[in-house]
Design an enzyme around this catalytic site. Structure first.
Site, mmCIF file in Angstrom:
data_model
loop_
_atom_site.group_PDB
_atom_site.id
_atom_site.type_symbol
_atom_site.label_atom_id
_atom_site.label_comp_id
_atom_site.label_asym_id
_atom_site.label_seq_id
_atom_site.Cartn_x
_atom_site.Cartn_y
_atom_site.Cartn_z
ATOM 1 N N SER A 135 7.079 13.053 5.915
ATOM 2 C CA SER A 135 7.650 13.986 4.964
ATOM 3 C C SER A 135 8.168 13.261 3.717
ATOM 4 O O SER A 135 7.400 12.578 3.048
ATOM 5 C CB SER A 135 8.751 14.807 5.648
ATOM 6 N N ASP A 178 0.462 22.307 9.074
ATOM 7 C CA ASP A 178 1.685 22.140 8.286
ATOM 8 C C ASP A 178 1.604 23.030 7.048
ATOM 9 O O ASP A 178 0.651 22.942 6.272
ATOM 10 C CB ASP A 178 1.831 20.673 7.880
ATOM 11 N N HIS A 231 4.041 19.486 10.915
ATOM 12 C CA HIS A 231 4.709 18.583 9.984
ATOM 13 C C HIS A 231 5.233 17.326 10.684
ATOM 14 O O HIS A 231 5.132 16.232 10.136
ATOM 15 C CB HIS A 231 5.866 19.332 9.317
#
Length: 500
Positions: A211, A417, A476
């Protein structure tokens, strides 16, 4: 990814009999594949749960964590070391980062060290340890922790660090203005860490994270390369998964309408809203962007859709989609869109479904030498950049040179994601120039990422020092949602296999 490939990934075809394998058989084959690797060619094999490792500095004993007595864990996770260390050796230093270090398991390498950080900014790496790639796991919906068969400690030593200052148990007043400040603080912490655990000096280092760590990690790597005398470790490569490496408008806004169309049955929008979405995308210059500009090789510079690095007024299409998705399904999960039912119970409280957060239990804090008076939150409410992060995205600054200097670089993205989409990462890669050329020169082949014992599990491409992998059904937090695939890709980064 094509619908046919999704079904192929979910069910897998048993070649010998021609029938479809059950999920139990698929999981058994996954475990067999990992076991085959663990019993082939790995050195330094010891008996017991971890390899023998001794630290001679007496201060190391202050950080020792007894693996047999972790609260609520009914098995031995092995020895580890955890606690707070300052980011400099100044006697007046008040800024400290919290870490948890595990030595390698029986089949892991003693010559390597993996550094892991979560993103946010301000999300704790202890979440990564407990729910992604640590030696024990307590994931969403689990009643209690279990042994993680795909822990990265099966590859080497792993160091999870809560950073920047203000994240998790870390202490001090956040003062970072940009990514160079973050990199200097992390390297300063690592210097203090190696003074205590000096036997780790000289190891091969692999920086990894997910991320917003897609921004942290390249800048940290660049700082290490530009200051080679500051850290007695040999940086080999980086892993960034579902990473933020470009502008938000590039990775969130441009590809989002197309993402919804690919997964129309999961979003379940009516024709009226889809027409509104088409109109919004056209007005904002998002329509057809992938087909026109994301070519292999690129035909030229990939433009931004507006006149700035931000989305234009009325062009926040991502938020518009998210808000309307929640109307249809209040449990819509931006981190993995396949989760269409009620959000599961979460021992870390990230999904808002647990009152007794594991790391806030007093006996847990005491066991891992965390400050008892600190309330642990998975993603802090504190601004770890008091004046926002002033650095430009790494794909446009430091990442190309880092790729050129690394032995290997891996960018990984989960196809389920929504918060950062894989097509957005493709755009970022094709905008970036490295080794004198822009982006990938040849196309990414469909269904080209093969997972041992499973089969096609997405797509991958390697070119000029960069390997990019897309993982089917992965969300994610990729090591949590696709542990076998993540483990295999990490093997590749570390040179334990020739292809991902």
């Amino acid at each position: 990814m094509r619908l046919l490939a999704v079904f192929a990934t979910l069910l897998a075809v048993a070649a010998a009999s021609g029938r479809l394998m059950t999920m139990q058989e698929i999981n058994e084959r996954r475990l067999e594949a990992v076991k085959r690797w663990q019993t082939s060619g790995s050195q330094n094999v010891k008996s017991g749960g971890v390899q023998n490792i001794t630290f001679t500095n007496p201060k190391a004993s202050e950080f020792y964590v007894e693996g047999k007595s972790l609260p609520l864990v009914d098995f031995d996770v092995g020895p580890s070391w955890a606690g707070l260390l300052p980011i400099s050796n100044s006697p007046n230093e008040t800024r400290k980062l919290f870490f948890w270090f595990f030595p390698p398991g029986p089949q892991g390498s003693l010559d390597d060290l993996i550094f892991w950080t979560n993103g946010g900014p301000g999300c704790s790496s202890l979440a990564g340890l407990l729910q992604e790639n640590g030696p024990f796991t307590w994931s969403w919906g689990q009643a209690k922790p279990t042994v993680n068969q795909h822990s990265w400690t099966n590859l080497s030593s792993v160091l999870w660090v809560e950073q920047p200052v203000g994240t998790g148990f870390s202490q001090g007043i956040p003062d970072a203005q940009n990514e160079d400040d973050i990199a200097a603080q992390v390297v300063g912490f690592m210097q203090q860490f190696l003074e205590v655990f000096s036997e780790l000096k000289g190891k091969k280092l692999y920086l990894s994270g997910e991320s917003y760590a897609g921004t942290y990690v390249p800048y940290i790597a660049n700082y290490i390369y530009e200051n080679p005398s500051r850290l007695d470790l040999s940086l080999q490569g980086i892993w960034i998964s579902d990473p933020l490496i470009s502008w938000y408008v590039v990775q969130q806004q441009i590809p989002t309408a197309d993402f919804v169309k690919k997964h129309a049955s999961l979003f379940s929008f009516n024709q009226t809203y889809m027409a509104h979405l088409d109109e919004m995308a056209a007005t904002c210059n998002y329509t057809g962007y992938m087909d026109k500009y994301v070519t292999y090789p690129p035909k030229g510079l990939l433009p931004l859709p507006g006149d700035s690095t931000n989305f234009a007024q009325g062009c926040d299409i991502w938020t518009d989609i998210h808000n309307n998705a929640l109307i249809i399904n209040p449990s819509f999960n931006i981190y993995r869109i396949w989760d269409t039912y009620s959000l599961p119970w979460d021992v870390l409280g990230f999904l808002g479904t647990q009152s007794s957060i594991y790391y806030n239990l007093t006996d847990v804090k005491e066991a891992i030498h965390a400050p008892v008076d600190t309330e642990w939150i998975e993603c802090t409410l504190t601004h770890v950049f008091p004046n926002e992060d002033s650095s430009s995205p790494p794909a446009l600054t430091v990442l190309p040179s880092v790729i050129e200097k690394n032995q290997r670089t891996v960018i990984v993205h989960g196809l389920a994601d929504f918060i950062i989409t894989a097509d957005g990462t493709r755009i970022a890669i094709q905008k970036s120039v490295r080794n004198g050329l822009q982006g990938f020169q040849t196309p990414i082949a469909d269904d080209s990422f093969i997972v041992d014992g499973v089969g096609a599990y997405g797509s991958m491409h390697s070119e000029r020092g960069l390997t990019y992998c897309e993982v089917a059904l992965g969300g994610h937090m990729l090591p949590e949602f696709a542990p076998v695939a993540s483990f295999q890709i990490m093997q590749y980064l570390m040179g334990f296999r020739d292809t991902p």
